[in-house]
Design an enzyme around this catalytic site. Structure first.
Site, PDB file in Angstrom:
ATOM      1  CB  SER A 123      -0.921  -0.002   1.221  1.00 45.26           C
ATOM      2  OG  SER A 123      -1.785  -1.127   1.197  1.00 45.26           O
ATOM      3  CB  SER A 151     -11.522   3.893  11.588  1.00 45.60           C
ATOM      4  OG  SER A 151     -12.836   3.443  11.384  1.00 45.60           O
ATOM      5  CG  LEU A 164      -4.908  -5.580  -6.271  1.00 40.51           C
ATOM      6  CD1 LEU A 164      -3.561  -6.274  -6.124  1.00 40.51           C
ATOM      7  CD2 LEU A 164      -5.973  -6.551  -6.784  1.00 40.51           C
ATOM      8  CE  LYS A 206      -2.744  -3.300  -1.360  1.00 39.72           C
ATOM      9  NZ  LYS A 206      -4.096  -3.562  -0.846  1.00 39.72           N
ATOM     10  CD  GLU A 257     -27.055  12.885  11.368  1.00 41.53           C
ATOM     11  OE1 GLU A 257     -28.156  13.473  11.402  1.00 41.53           O
ATOM     12  OE2 GLU A 257     -26.778  11.993  10.526  1.00 41.53           O
TER      13      GLU A 257
END
Length: 720
Positions: free
Chosen positions: A133, A217, A280, A337, A459
């Site tokens: 990555s 996240s 990927l 990648k 939100e």
């Protein structure tokens, strides 16, 4: 800062500006590290300056045109301090683009390959991480940090620096490699990646001086970048730009497109999103794989200027970064990648896997052979045009002006307090999700229209915008919506805590007491949710005076602050000079004959007071406590009063049993001999009805409290 004490000391710590990063001397922007005088880099050209509104004037509204002038207007003396000259524009056009010379292009290619090598070395040494990555983004990072961005290497959090958000946080090693290449980190430190005693964690966190928001996240970085860009354009009115690198996998997250819509609507032309389309994902190819034209159409539909580039061509990237228009820019970079890793490039099943040592050594040698020059590049310096601000010790300009016995909804008192606080400091801002006429943040908008951000019904993005606005202590952000709608933003709130963010969230319409709208609108999980957030402070004011004090204290409190407000109007019970502190409860009703301690907050505190009045006629006396903050809870006051009432505690709350006031009190008194807790709370999914009917149905009204008190007293008498 409003004083805090006891258990609230940690949560009440004063918000402090980040300390300047330690480091060595400054290098001249655009020059070779070894002291050569010929520039290796030419920063992107600037177009004509834009007239910036003076700091004392209202900020330009979204979409308002900025006047172009030939050169800045110079002002003298005190006026110059109030009205600094406008910053040069960073909005360049195609016709302004100047192709970098071949030496610069080769230097950027060499830097990209060094970033690959450093990322591979770091992840192999760690035995974990995401080298593939990193490798897909090497040219993007090289061009960004050593050609496009303007920043002070040894002062990463300088207010005037360009900002960078690595939304694809798993590519952290290449971010760390960039800062080593720039000279802020020692290259040897990269080999401590992911070790417990190293600041270089698996994903970026603000413990690192060069990281503003925690990521990892996926899908949240762009929202924070939007908040930074909005602040730069409308509050700071400075020339710094904001860059956000996203992976194609996270483009499936709806929160990304909430942010895209926000940036497009507000024409954040100081924002650039770079899509690393390496095809990927973690376990499968991304849904669109290399169909970059579809990404382009999507971005354009959201109001962005979208450019497709070969993400491994430094020349195309340089050109793309010089094409900013008067709208946000999306650079859609087709990449591979694992680029540069033979046998791994564009192959599945290599996500999150470091190269074995022998393989890494061979690959590193192959990549190193492509490097033509060992000289390193330095970034250009920023314009020093971000204003100096102070957000410490913000005090209300005047005390509350309520009368005891007047009926006020705490949701309205929140709006009144926030509008008032806005007069105390021009860095107080408000955000809402199209509920401002219910949360009463509209009162802030009415008095401070340039400092109100309408986030519409998004939100998750609203919380991320607040986090971005609050970075580098540029604003004091208050975001409001119905308490229940914060549940969909729980991950953003959780990541805000990991980001050490100082944001204030107000949730109105809590509990069944909102009445006829029904359970979809009732906040019944919010106390549980916010109590679980690290370093959070949870306010639950029970009248208008307490609400105003909560707003003032929250503005000066570090961490995530949540203020829970109610829809019903209830009497004011505190005098305007009442003092409030985090972690300090109020004993509202007390006598030497008290037999039970009742703890309530918001509407249930008023039900408890009504119950006390009725029970007095039966010669049964109760002590009533208002906790003010549910986290931290005033354990000392609760225990003292429980012991004075034979260890009997009744909690009553307009919230589910799980995670609310009752469980907080139980946790505070656990292990204390002779103390019993009876919990009254909403026991199951409610329904529509009148507020009084619903309080009665779920056993949290005055009659239910009276029944519970009688039972506790009777049980004790029988035991005697």
């Amino acid at each position: 800062m409003a004083p805090v004490g006891g258990a609230g000391a940690a949560q009440g710590a004063e918000r402090a500006r980040p300390a300047p990063a330690a480091g060595g001397g400054r290098r001249e922007g655009g020059r070779e590290e070894d002291g050569g005088s010929r520039p290796l880099l030419s920063p992107p050209p600037r177009s004509s300056p834009l007239l910036r509104a003076p700091l004392s004037a209202p900020a330009l509204g979204p979409g308002e045109p900025r006047r172009r002038i030939a050169k800045p207007v110079l002002r003298r003396g005190a006026a110059a301090a109030r009205h600094p000259p406008p910053p040069p524009s960073r909005v360049a056009h195609m016709e302004d683009y100047h192709k970098p010379d071949q030496q610069t292009l080769q230097a950027l290619k060499d830097a990209a390959n060094r970033l690959r090598i450093s990322s591979i070395k770091a992840t192999t040494a760690a035995g974990s991480g995401h080298p593939t990555s990193c490798c897909s983004a090497a040219e993007i990072m090289s061009v960004l940090f050593f050609h496009t961005m303007r920043y002070k290497v040894q002062d990463p959090r300088n207010a005037s620096n360009d900002r960078f958000v690595l939304s694809k946080g798993h590519a952290a090693p290449i971010l760390y490699s960039v800062w080593a290449e720039a000279g802020f980190l020692q290259e040897a430190e990269l080999l401590n990646l992911r070790k417990i005693d190293s600041v270089l964690e698996g994903h970026p966190v603000p413990r690192q001086a060069f990281t503003d928001v925690a990521t990892g996240s996926l899908g949240q970085g762009l929202g924070a970048a939007c908040g930074m860009a909005y602040t730069g354009k409308f509050f700071d009115r400075a020339s710094y730009r904001v860059y956000c690198l996203l992976g194609d996998g996270e483009l499936s997250e709806g929160s990304v497109w909430e942010a895209m819509a926000f940036a497009g609507f507000y024409k954040l032309d100081n924002l650039v999103a770079i899509f690393d389309i390496n095809r990927l994902g973690q376990s499968d190819p991304a849904p669109l794989q290399h169909h970059v034209e579809i990404y382009q159409k999507r971005c354009e539909a959201f109001g962005w200027h979208a450019i497709i580039v070969d993400g491994h061509s430094v020349e195309e990237l340089c050109k793309a970064f010089g094409q900013a228009k008067h709208q946000p820019t999306a650079i859609i970079a087709k990449t591979f990648k694992g680029k540069g890793i033979s046998g791994v490039e564009d192959k599945e099943s290599w996500h999150g896997k470091p190269l074995p040592k022998n393989m890494a050594e061979q690959v590193i040698q192959e990549i190193d052979d492509r490097i033509q020059n060992k000289k390193k590049l330095s970034p250009a310096l920023p314009e020093e045009d971000a204003p100096i601000i102070n957000i410490r010790n913000i005090k209300m300009p005047s005390p509350p002006t309520y009368k005891v016995g007047e009926k006020w909804a705490t949701r309205k008192a929140y709006g009144v307090a926030l509008a008032k606080l806005g007069h105390a400091n021009d860095r107080v801002i408000a955000l809402d999700g199209d509920t401002k006429n219910s949360t009463f943040s509209e009162l802030f908008k009415k008095e401070h229209p340039s400092r109100y951000i309408e986030c519409y019904i998004a939100e998750q993005n609203m919380v991320s915008i607040a986090v971005g606005c609050a970075t580098r202590d540029r604003t004091v952000a208050f975001a409001s919506t119905f308490a229940t709608f914060f549940t969909r933003a729980f991950d953003q709130i959780r990541m805000a805590a990991i980001s050490d963010s100082n944001i204030n969230l107000c949730g109105s319409h809590c509990g069944v007491s909102i009445g006829e709208d029904g359970p979809s609108q009732m906040g019944l999980e919010d106390l549980c949710m916010f109590r679980a957030i690290p370093n959070s402070t949870v306010f639950y004011p029970s009248d208008a005076v307490a609400t105003e004090k909560a707003v003032e204290i929250a503005a000066n409190t570090k961490g995530i602050c949540f203020i829970r407000t109610s829809r019903p109007e209830n009497p004011v019970i505190y005098n305007n000079n009442e003092d409030f502190h985090i972690g300090q409860a109020k004993v509202i009703l007390k006598s030497k004959d008290d037999q039970v301690t009742v703890i309530g907050a918001g509407v249930t505190l008023h039900e408890a007071l009504a119950a006390a009045e009725q029970l007095r006629k039966e010669k049964i006396y109760i002590r009533v406590i208002d906790p003010f903050t549910i986290k931290p809870l005033d354990k000392k006051t609760i225990l003292e009063n429980a012991r004075a009432t034979k260890g009997r505690i009744i909690t009553v709350e307009d919230h589910y049993h799980e995670g609310g006031i009752g469980e907080a009190v139980c946790a505070a008194v656990v292990g204390e001999p002779g103390v019993t807790v009876t919990r009254l709370a909403v026991s199951h999914v409610p329904r529509s009805g009148k507020p009084a009917e619903l309080l009665r149905m779920f056993g949290i009204d005055k009659d239910a409290i009276m029944q519970a008190v009688r039972a506790a007293v009777s049980k004790s008498r029988n035991a005697e």
